[in-house]
Design an enzyme around this catalytic site. Structure first.
Site, PDB file in Angstrom:
ATOM      1  N   HIS A  71      42.726 -11.370 133.719  1.00 29.12           N
ATOM      2  CA  HIS A  71      42.220 -10.050 133.308  1.00 29.12           C
ATOM      3  C   HIS A  71      42.270  -9.758 131.817  1.00 29.12           C
ATOM      4  O   HIS A  71      41.644  -8.799 131.370  1.00 29.12           O
ATOM      5  CB  HIS A  71      42.947  -8.909 134.028  1.00 29.12           C
ATOM      6  CG  HIS A  71      43.152  -9.090 135.490  1.00 29.12           C
ATOM      7  ND1 HIS A  71      42.129  -9.462 136.339  1.00 29.12           N
ATOM      8  CD2 HIS A  71      44.256  -8.956 136.263  1.00 29.12           C
ATOM      9  CE1 HIS A  71      42.609  -9.534 137.577  1.00 29.12           C
ATOM     10  NE2 HIS A  71      43.886  -9.244 137.552  1.00 29.12           N
ATOM     11  N   ASP A 225      46.030 -17.509 137.091  1.00 27.04           N
ATOM     12  CA  ASP A 225      47.368 -18.011 137.412  1.00 27.04           C
ATOM     13  C   ASP A 225      47.669 -18.012 138.906  1.00 27.04           C
ATOM     14  O   ASP A 225      48.273 -18.961 139.433  1.00 27.04           O
ATOM     15  CB  ASP A 225      48.435 -17.247 136.631  1.00 27.04           C
ATOM     16  CG  ASP A 225      48.322 -15.733 136.742  1.00 27.04           C
ATOM     17  OD1 ASP A 225      47.448 -15.228 137.476  1.00 27.04           O
ATOM     18  OD2 ASP A 225      49.115 -15.037 136.078  1.00 27.04           O
TER      19      ASP A 225
END
Length: 465
Positions: A71, A225
């Protein structure tokens, strides 16, 4: 044949070099990132360079791949220079922009149908709306927008112009302007949020090549991730992976995309061509850090204290919204302690309440995944917080499901390395690597833990805006 995987997380950069066929660790390196919710990308590059050097360099690897925190908004000008420090996933200044965007498209259902998620302050699209409003000069300079792992991959490949930016499905699905269900950008939503259409990275498939290292070795598409952690931990259908790091996440590998109009479950993609419905909390391992500091003990002692108190901590509840919260969407909320009495005013009770509160917040996420069709046969517990004996033993009481804990490892970096091995070796699926000895923890669910947490959760207080 060797391959390399990178985990550029919020707190640090880790590099692992592994055997492509077996997954055996050959060497590794690490370097710290600066604190804060706003970081200049050059700090990530410096840390990556240091971690690569510690790991013995990449000249002998057959492929490499970069996974990173999702993000984060990296804005580049026409020359490829960074416009301003990147806003990270845990920067909540765009909470107002998220509310505006949700309303402007007609509510959560419209967003879930469009891109599989509903805007919250974490997502890139809300940060771009904030930038356009709060820093119009910087918005005007922005010729391209990408994510942390995209930028690092681009730099490793020689930064060959904005058109050379590449990303993958998992990270693109967390922007708010790419749909996991359709596999396409929603540039109309990007224009609506930002007022213009900057260059965005090309989205690669699971084994696409994002460029080459100086040695000529290919760079894999990389990953967000959480998707990399799922690949590194070998999560299968029926598994829910709970990661306790800086943030807390609960996610499962799915064959169909999620579209939750409440916004609790984000309809992300994974690294294999499937989907990764995910629930995230802002507060996870740092809750344990904070309470350990408050009690002036290390984590080993915190764990011992927590396990010396009874399940439910005799009614003491810690609501762990220390940095606001994303799930539920309460960016201005604060943490709270309920049920404090003379009897519960002990270090052991507070330690127990901290562990239970953090796990209860994640258990709320498991409930939301089940509501979107997930099956919870077992919970795979990873991340720094999973190293706590108290967390491992209390988790089955809170989750109401068997818990397995793989050996401590860098699962995000390992997932990136496994992706690199897939690129190097080819084939229809990533290579199978041994996960080592797995510990299993079974325990009977204790419903009162979650019941008293649910009651306390509804009485949190928002900071003054």
């Amino acid at each position: 044949m060797l391959v390399a995987g990178v985990d550029s997380s919020t707190q640090s950069c880790k590099v692992v070099v592994r055997d492509a066929a077996s997954g055996e660790l050959v060497r590794e390196g690490r370097a710290a990132h600066p604190d804060g919710t706003e970081v200049h990308p050059h700090a990530w590059w410096d840390a990556l360079t240091e971690a690569i050097a510690q790991a013995g360099g990449l000249d002998d690897v057959a492929a490499a791949s970069v996974a990173g925190q999702q993000h984060g908004m990296v804005c580049l000008d026409e020359r490829g220079e960074v416009v301003r420090p990147a806003l990270l996933w845990n920067d909540t200044r765009s909470a107002g922009a998220a509310a505006e965007l949700t309303a402007e498209l007609g509510g959560g259902q419209a967003w879930a149908d469009a891109v599989g998620l509903v805007p919250v302050a974490s997502f890139t699209i809300t940060k771009l709306r904030w930038l356009a409003s709060a820093e119009p000069a910087n918005a005007e300079r922005t010729a391209a927008v990408c994510l942390p792992h995209d930028w690092l991959t681009w730099k490793l490949a020689g930064a060959g112009g904005l058109a050379a930016l590449r990303t993958d499905r998992s990270d693109a699905s967390g922007t708010g302007y790419w749909s996991a269900a359709t596999g396409e950008y929603r540039l109309d939503l990007l224009r609506h949020a930002f007022g213009r259409e900057p260059v965005v990275p090309e989205v690669l498939g699971p084994t696409g090549t994002a460029g080459n290292l100086a040695s000529g070795a290919p760079l894999g598409p990389g990953a967000g991730d959480n998707a990399a952690a799922a690949l590194g931990a070998g999560a299968l259908p029926g598994d829910v992976l709970v990661s306790i790091g800086t943030s807390g996440t609960a996610f499962s590998v799915a064959e169909t995309p999620a579209a939750d109009p409440s916004g609790t479950v984000a309809g992300f993609a994974d690294t294999t061509g499937r989907f990764l419905p995910l629930v995230a909390t802002l507060n996870a391992a740092r809750v344990l850090d904070a309470v350990a500091a408050l009690l002036r003990v290390d984590h080993t002692e915190l764990s011992r204290l927590a396990l010396s108190a009874p399940a439910g901590a005799d009614g003491l509840v810690l609501v762990p919204y220390l940095e606001g919260e994303r799930t539920p969407n309460r960016p201005l909320s604060t943490g709270a302690v309920h049920g404090l009495t003379l009897a519960t005013s002990t270090p052991a009770h507070l330690a127990r309440a901290a562990v239970e509160g953090m796990l209860c917040a994640l258990a709320d996420g498991l409930d939301a995944l089940v509501g979107q069709g997930a099956v919870v046969n077992r919970v795979i517990l990873v991340g720094g917080g999973a190293r706590s004996e108290a967390v491992r033993r209390i988790a089955p009481e809170v989750f109401g499901a068997p818990v397995v804990v793989p050996p401590p490892g860098e699962y995000v970096a390992d997932g990136a390395a496994r992706q690199a091995a897939w690129v190097a070796l080819g084939g229809a699926s990533p290579p199978t690597w041994s996960g080592g000895d797995v510990q299993s923890f079974d325990g009977k669910a204790v419903p009162r833990i979650r019941e008293q947490y649910a009651a306390a959760r509804e009485h949190t207080i928002d900071r003054t805006a």
